[in-house]
Design a protein around this motif. Structure first.
Motif, PDB file in Angstrom:
ATOM      1  N   LEU A  72       6.583   8.945   0.675  1.00  0.00           N
ATOM      2  CA  LEU A  72       6.887   9.656  -0.551  1.00  0.00           C
ATOM      3  C   LEU A  72       6.781   8.829  -1.715  1.00  0.00           C
ATOM      4  CD1 LEU A  72       9.982  11.882   0.415  1.00  0.00           C
ATOM      5  CD2 LEU A  72       7.612  12.574   0.438  1.00  0.00           C
ATOM      6  N   ALA A  73       5.856   8.044  -1.728  1.00  0.00           N
ATOM      7  CA  ALA A  73       5.125   7.312  -2.713  1.00  0.00           C
ATOM      8  C   ALA A  73       5.133   7.724  -3.800  1.00  0.00           C
ATOM      9  CB  ALA A  73       4.254   6.068  -2.382  1.00  0.00           C
ATOM     10  N   ALA A  74       4.065   8.724  -4.124  1.00  0.00           N
ATOM     11  CA  ALA A  74       3.866   9.469  -5.253  1.00  0.00           C
ATOM     12  C   ALA A  74       4.885  10.231  -5.634  1.00  0.00           C
ATOM     13  CB  ALA A  74       2.545  10.299  -5.063  1.00  0.00           C
ATOM     14  N   PRO A  75       5.567  11.004  -4.904  1.00  0.00           N
ATOM     15  CA  PRO A  75       6.917  11.858  -5.668  1.00  0.00           C
ATOM     16  C   PRO A  75       8.007  11.116  -6.079  1.00  0.00           C
ATOM     17  CG  PRO A  75       5.873  12.880  -3.606  1.00  0.00           C
ATOM     18  CD  PRO A  75       5.261  11.539  -3.608  1.00  0.00           C
ATOM     19  N   GLU A 134       0.744  -0.975  -0.059  1.00  0.00           N
ATOM     20  CA  GLU A 134       0.026   0.022  -0.074  1.00  0.00           C
ATOM     21  C   GLU A 134       0.755   1.007  -0.073  1.00  0.00           C
ATOM     22  OE1 GLU A 134      -2.927   0.141   3.028  1.00  0.00           O
ATOM     23  OE2 GLU A 134      -3.244  -2.015   2.780  1.00  0.00           O
ATOM     24  N   SER A 135       0.326   2.268  -0.941  1.00  0.00           N
ATOM     25  CA  SER A 135       1.325   3.359  -1.024  1.00  0.00           C
ATOM     26  C   SER A 135       1.278   4.236   0.335  1.00  0.00           C
ATOM     27  CB  SER A 135       0.844   4.538  -2.009  1.00  0.00           C
ATOM     28  OG  SER A 135      -0.403   4.628  -1.954  1.00  0.00           O
ATOM     29  N   ALA A 142       7.779   7.902  -7.264  1.00  0.00           N
ATOM     30  CA  ALA A 142       7.460   7.266  -8.395  1.00  0.00           C
ATOM     31  C   ALA A 142       7.362   8.301  -9.573  1.00  0.00           C
ATOM     32  CB  ALA A 142       5.985   6.742  -8.418  1.00  0.00           C
ATOM     33  N   GLU A 143       6.800   9.464  -9.308  1.00  0.00           N
ATOM     34  CA  GLU A 143       7.023  10.507 -10.458  1.00  0.00           C
ATOM     35  C   GLU A 143       8.457  10.920 -10.810  1.00  0.00           C
ATOM     36  OE1 GLU A 143       5.730  15.365 -11.076  1.00  0.00           O
ATOM     37  OE2 GLU A 143       4.403  13.933  -9.731  1.00  0.00           O
ATOM     38  N   MET A 196      10.085   0.178  -4.341  1.00  0.00           N
ATOM     39  CA  MET A 196       9.755   0.548  -3.178  1.00  0.00           C
ATOM     40  C   MET A 196      10.050  -0.280  -1.983  1.00  0.00           C
ATOM     41  SD  MET A 196       8.211   2.978  -4.876  1.00  0.00           S
ATOM     42  CE  MET A 196       6.883   3.675  -4.133  1.00  0.00           C
TER      43      MET A 196
END
Length: 60
Positions: free
Chosen positions: A8-11, A2-3, A13-14, A25
């Motif tokens: 900072l999972a979204a930043p 789960e993120s 990955a971006e 991850m």
């Protein structure tokens, strides 16, 4: 994974997408090296042993 359990999972990955690389991850927060040292070590070792890095030129 789960993120919400990854700092900072979204930043992260971006940024990886912008660099054209696949993120590795590891669960935990900004203290993952303290709270999940085995996960961090495993991820690093898997990456290092699978990375294809050109050999540095020999010094003359």
């Amino acid at each position: 994974m789960e993120s919400a359990s990854i700092a900072l999972a979204a930043p992260g990955a971006e940024l990886a997408a912008r660099l054209g690389v696949e993120p590795i991850m590891v669960r935990g927060s900004h203290e993952a090296m303290l709270t999940h040292p085995d996960d961090v070590a495993t991820a690093l070792l898997e990456h290092i042993t699978s990375a294809r890095v050109p050999a540095a030129p020999m010094a003359s």
